[in-house]
Design an enzyme around this catalytic site. Structure first.
Site, mmCIF file in Angstrom:
data_model
loop_
_atom_site.group_PDB
_atom_site.id
_atom_site.type_symbol
_atom_site.label_atom_id
_atom_site.label_comp_id
_atom_site.label_asym_id
_atom_site.label_seq_id
_atom_site.Cartn_x
_atom_site.Cartn_y
_atom_site.Cartn_z
ATOM 1 N N GLY A 13 0.896 -1.086 -0.026
ATOM 2 C CA GLY A 13 0.104 -0.076 0.013
ATOM 3 C C GLY A 13 0.890 1.160 -0.055
ATOM 4 N N ALA A 14 1.908 1.329 -0.803
ATOM 5 C CA ALA A 14 2.938 2.467 -0.861
ATOM 6 C C ALA A 14 2.705 3.477 -1.780
ATOM 7 C CB ALA A 14 4.193 1.816 -1.181
ATOM 8 N N SER A 15 1.375 3.641 -2.385
ATOM 9 C CA SER A 15 1.235 4.817 -3.294
ATOM 10 C C SER A 15 0.628 5.915 -2.688
ATOM 11 C CB SER A 15 0.150 4.175 -4.383
ATOM 12 O OG SER A 15 -1.271 4.112 -3.490
ATOM 13 N N GLY A 17 -0.379 8.341 1.302
ATOM 14 C CA GLY A 17 -0.521 8.159 2.752
ATOM 15 C C GLY A 17 0.448 7.474 3.588
ATOM 16 N N LEU A 66 -3.495 -7.022 -3.600
ATOM 17 C CA LEU A 66 -3.172 -7.699 -2.335
ATOM 18 C C LEU A 66 -4.249 -8.620 -1.980
ATOM 19 C CD1 LEU A 66 -1.290 -5.332 -0.633
ATOM 20 C CD2 LEU A 66 -0.064 -7.243 -1.208
ATOM 21 N N TYR A 161 -14.574 -3.183 10.276
ATOM 22 C CA TYR A 161 -13.081 -2.739 10.158
ATOM 23 C C TYR A 161 -12.372 -3.003 11.577
ATOM 24 C CZ TYR A 161 -9.310 0.419 9.825
ATOM 25 O OH TYR A 161 -8.023 0.998 9.833
#
Length: 255
Positions: A13-15, A17, A66, A161
């Site tokens: 999730g490195a794109s 934030g 993922l 969540y």
């Protein structure tokens, strides 16, 4: 952080934030960072920025969904071929859908489990395999959790969540115990932020942007860079120090 220079970290999730901030911080510290996401355009831009800034490490973008195990396994195979393996695994990717327990859609629940729980577990398993194959005994697995993994938010939109984040809390401790049973010095850490000003709320409340904006306007929130600082703090701890769970939230956050 000196001992991590030149070594390989995977950041999911490195794109945007927190993931993007963590990737940048590790590249700045001289690590070779594989940053993965479903779309890599923003990671490619970040890689160019890191290079222009003269950071001593490198950022390698990798496209990976993922929620698809085959894509995760293919990514680890590529990392093994190109970079020998993973020394640090930052399980950052996570998402939330507005799907209450009494009226939510199964599809939304399943997607949260696939990304927040199963992808984290698969990446952890494959990272450990990579470390074990190469006799890496000082690796680190860091799970970006949430304060929602320690208390249930009184909002129906958040309940499922929170359940997935409670799972992350349990999984991190389970990983720590299994690493001890394996007589390894590989460490496992959970970082649990409160409200962080990123795109997360706007994605979560995508049908109500005013509600999303109100979340961040209500207090001085944490920044993604604050979480990245926590990651470097954890990695820089002496090898004999096990930091289990870092809970951090804005001073003004009530719960």
């Amino acid at each position: 952080m000196e001992r991590w220079k030149g070594r390989v970290a995977l950041v999911t999730g490195a794109s945007v934030g927190i993931g993007a901030a963590v990737a940048r911080a590790l590249v700045q510290q001289g690590m070779r960072v594989v940053g993965c996401a479903r779309s890599v355009e923003k990671i490619e831009k970040l890689a160019a920025e890191c290079q222009s800034a003269g950071y001593s490490g490198t950022l390698i973008p990798y496209k990976c969904d993922l929620s698809n195990e085959e894509e995760i396994l293919s990514m680890f195979s590529a990392i093994k071929t190109l970079h020998k393996g993973v020394d640090v695994c930052i399980n950052n990717a996570g998402l939330a859908h507005n799907e209450p327990l009494l009226s939510g859609k199964t599809e939304g629940w399943r997607n949260m489990i696939d990304v927040n729980v199963l992808a984290l577990s698969i990446c952890t398993r494959e990272a450990y395999k990579s470390m074990k194959e190469r006799n890496v005994d000082d690796g680190h697995i860091i799970n970006i959790n949430s304060m929602g993994g320690h208390r249930v938010v009184p909002s129906a939109d958040e309940h499922f969540y929170c359940a997935t984040k409670y799972a992350v809390t349990a999984l991190t401790e389970g990983i720590r115990q299994e690493l001890r049973e394996a007589n390894t010095h590989i460490r496992a850490t959970c970082i649990s932020p409160g409200i962080v000003e990123t795109e997360f709320a706007f994605r979560h409340h995508n049908s109500d942007p005013e509600k999303a904006a109100a979340v961040y306007e209500s207090m001085k929130c944490l920044k993604a860079e604050d979480i990245a600082s926590a990651v470097t703090f954890v990695l820089s701890a002496p090898p004999h120090v096990q930091i289990g769970d870092v809970q951090m939230r804005p001073v003004e956050q009530v719960s």
